[in-house]
Motif scaffolding. Sequence first.
Motif, mmCIF file in Angstrom:
data_model
loop_
_atom_site.group_PDB
_atom_site.id
_atom_site.type_symbol
_atom_site.label_atom_id
_atom_site.label_comp_id
_atom_site.label_asym_id
_atom_site.label_seq_id
_atom_site.Cartn_x
_atom_site.Cartn_y
_atom_site.Cartn_z
ATOM 1 N N ARG A 115 36.569 24.701 45.057
ATOM 2 C CA ARG A 115 36.903 24.864 43.730
ATOM 3 C C ARG A 115 35.550 24.168 43.062
ATOM 4 O O ARG A 115 35.261 23.315 43.170
ATOM 5 C CB ARG A 115 38.391 24.374 43.410
ATOM 6 N N PHE A 116 35.358 24.493 41.759
ATOM 7 C CA PHE A 116 34.592 23.403 41.021
ATOM 8 C C PHE A 116 34.281 23.854 39.794
ATOM 9 O O PHE A 116 34.561 24.844 39.099
ATOM 10 C CB PHE A 116 32.911 24.643 41.243
ATOM 11 N N ASP A 117 35.418 22.975 39.001
ATOM 12 C CA ASP A 117 35.110 22.740 37.612
ATOM 13 C C ASP A 117 34.482 22.374 36.657
ATOM 14 O O ASP A 117 33.584 21.142 37.764
ATOM 15 C CB ASP A 117 36.818 22.262 37.942
ATOM 16 N N ILE A 118 33.519 22.807 36.014
ATOM 17 C CA ILE A 118 32.736 22.015 35.255
ATOM 18 C C ILE A 118 32.610 21.474 34.157
ATOM 19 O O ILE A 118 33.196 22.144 33.170
ATOM 20 C CB ILE A 118 31.561 23.735 34.912
ATOM 21 N N GLY B 292 24.914 37.303 40.040
ATOM 22 C CA GLY B 292 26.510 37.945 39.194
ATOM 23 C C GLY B 292 26.623 37.247 37.855
ATOM 24 O O GLY B 292 25.777 36.712 37.817
ATOM 25 N N ARG B 293 27.632 37.535 37.250
ATOM 26 C CA ARG B 293 27.788 37.529 36.244
ATOM 27 C C ARG B 293 29.685 37.613 36.150
ATOM 28 O O ARG B 293 30.007 38.546 36.431
ATOM 29 C CB ARG B 293 27.316 38.687 35.192
ATOM 30 N N VAL B 294 29.987 35.968 35.720
ATOM 31 C CA VAL B 294 31.862 36.626 35.273
ATOM 32 C C VAL B 294 31.670 35.897 34.239
ATOM 33 O O VAL B 294 31.541 35.088 33.347
ATOM 34 C CB VAL B 294 32.403 35.865 36.511
ATOM 35 N N ILE B 295 32.964 36.392 33.740
ATOM 36 C CA ILE B 295 33.561 35.502 32.180
ATOM 37 C C ILE B 295 35.158 34.565 33.019
ATOM 38 O O ILE B 295 35.587 35.276 33.329
ATOM 39 C CB ILE B 295 33.943 36.758 31.206
ATOM 40 N N THR B 296 35.019 33.773 31.905
ATOM 41 C CA THR B 296 36.350 33.056 31.670
ATOM 42 C C THR B 296 37.588 33.960 31.585
ATOM 43 O O THR B 296 37.154 34.557 30.585
ATOM 44 C CB THR B 296 36.835 31.195 31.452
ATOM 45 N N GLU C 138 39.933 30.632 33.398
ATOM 46 C CA GLU C 138 39.889 30.378 34.959
ATOM 47 C C GLU C 138 38.668 31.459 35.129
ATOM 48 O O GLU C 138 38.908 32.400 34.529
ATOM 49 C CB GLU C 138 41.166 30.560 36.228
ATOM 50 N N TRP C 139 37.908 30.948 36.005
ATOM 51 C CA TRP C 139 36.722 32.246 36.429
ATOM 52 C C TRP C 139 36.585 32.261 37.940
ATOM 53 O O TRP C 139 37.483 31.511 38.092
ATOM 54 C CB TRP C 139 35.261 32.036 35.468
ATOM 55 N N ALA C 140 36.052 33.056 38.795
ATOM 56 C CA ALA C 140 36.351 33.268 39.845
ATOM 57 C C ALA C 140 35.160 34.473 40.333
ATOM 58 O O ALA C 140 34.773 35.385 39.676
ATOM 59 C CB ALA C 140 37.378 33.430 40.502
ATOM 60 N N PHE C 141 34.662 34.395 41.703
ATOM 61 C CA PHE C 141 33.984 35.368 41.766
ATOM 62 C C PHE C 141 34.043 35.354 43.318
ATOM 63 O O PHE C 141 34.223 34.490 43.991
ATOM 64 C CB PHE C 141 32.702 35.464 41.186
ATOM 65 N N ILE D 239 34.951 31.274 44.913
ATOM 66 C CA ILE D 239 34.478 30.888 44.075
ATOM 67 C C ILE D 239 35.487 30.196 43.127
ATOM 68 O O ILE D 239 35.680 31.930 42.502
ATOM 69 C CB ILE D 239 32.977 30.507 43.618
ATOM 70 N N GLU D 240 35.695 29.442 42.560
ATOM 71 C CA GLU D 240 36.850 29.774 41.338
ATOM 72 C C GLU D 240 36.743 27.964 40.579
ATOM 73 O O GLU D 240 36.582 26.812 40.841
ATOM 74 C CB GLU D 240 38.567 29.909 42.632
ATOM 75 N N GLY D 241 36.637 28.535 39.085
ATOM 76 C CA GLY D 241 37.408 27.304 38.742
ATOM 77 C C GLY D 241 37.110 27.095 37.216
ATOM 78 O O GLY D 241 37.440 28.573 36.708
ATOM 79 N N ARG D 242 37.072 26.203 36.276
ATOM 80 C CA ARG D 242 37.141 26.087 34.559
ATOM 81 C C ARG D 242 35.808 25.377 34.361
ATOM 82 O O ARG D 242 35.312 24.487 34.811
ATOM 83 C CB ARG D 242 38.333 25.584 34.545
#
Length: 211
Positions: free
Chosen positions: A195-198, A98-102, A108-111, A53-56
């Motif tokens: 791709r999932f941009d918020i 899970g926990r991710v940061i940009t 960009e963030w991804a997991f 999963i990727e996005g901004r």
Amino acid sequence: MRQLDYLKETPSQTAGPYVHIGLAPGAAGFDIYDQELGWDIAGPNAAGERIRIEGRVIDGTGNPVKDVLLEAWQANAQGRYAHPEGGGEVEDGFRGWGRVITDFDTGEWAFDTIKPGQVPARAGPASAATPLQAPHINLWIVARGINLGLNTRLYFSDEPDANAADPVINLIEWESRRKTLIAQRSDRDGQAVYRFDIHIQGDKETVFFDI
């Protein structure tokens, strides 16, 4: 006079500049833990399709927000959560959280995880069949400038039938608003990438839920 009669409410605050140090110190340059909490969502033993999963996170001016923390919560490929009331046992090591940061430079963030299965909706009347929710990942977003964490969902573009029957998506009146919850699939080097941009504000604002 009682103490409660004259005490004032504490002013609200946004997430401060130290959110990464407290919640993801390794990414902020602090070597505190051998393994940070929340980075391994599915674990090596989880069944199902491995996906990325990727996005901004994008603000109202169209610019990426670069100090965001996201938490993800999902079921496994059989639609079970890693929780005593999650519908059954899950694979050894499957956390589903899970926990991710940009990225501080690109936003960009991804997991990496596995694609979740369908899960039952909240129980209705005893005589009614329990509908299934489409495969989805729950996301919680917090950043400097956001008073309260934002809750949203990520659905998958290659699940059109399940999405069309999902009881949560169908609560959203406008089709254009529903589309803000759909991650678009592509294939990269044999792996499925979504791709999932918020969008925090603006014409493309993502649907957020009051939970």
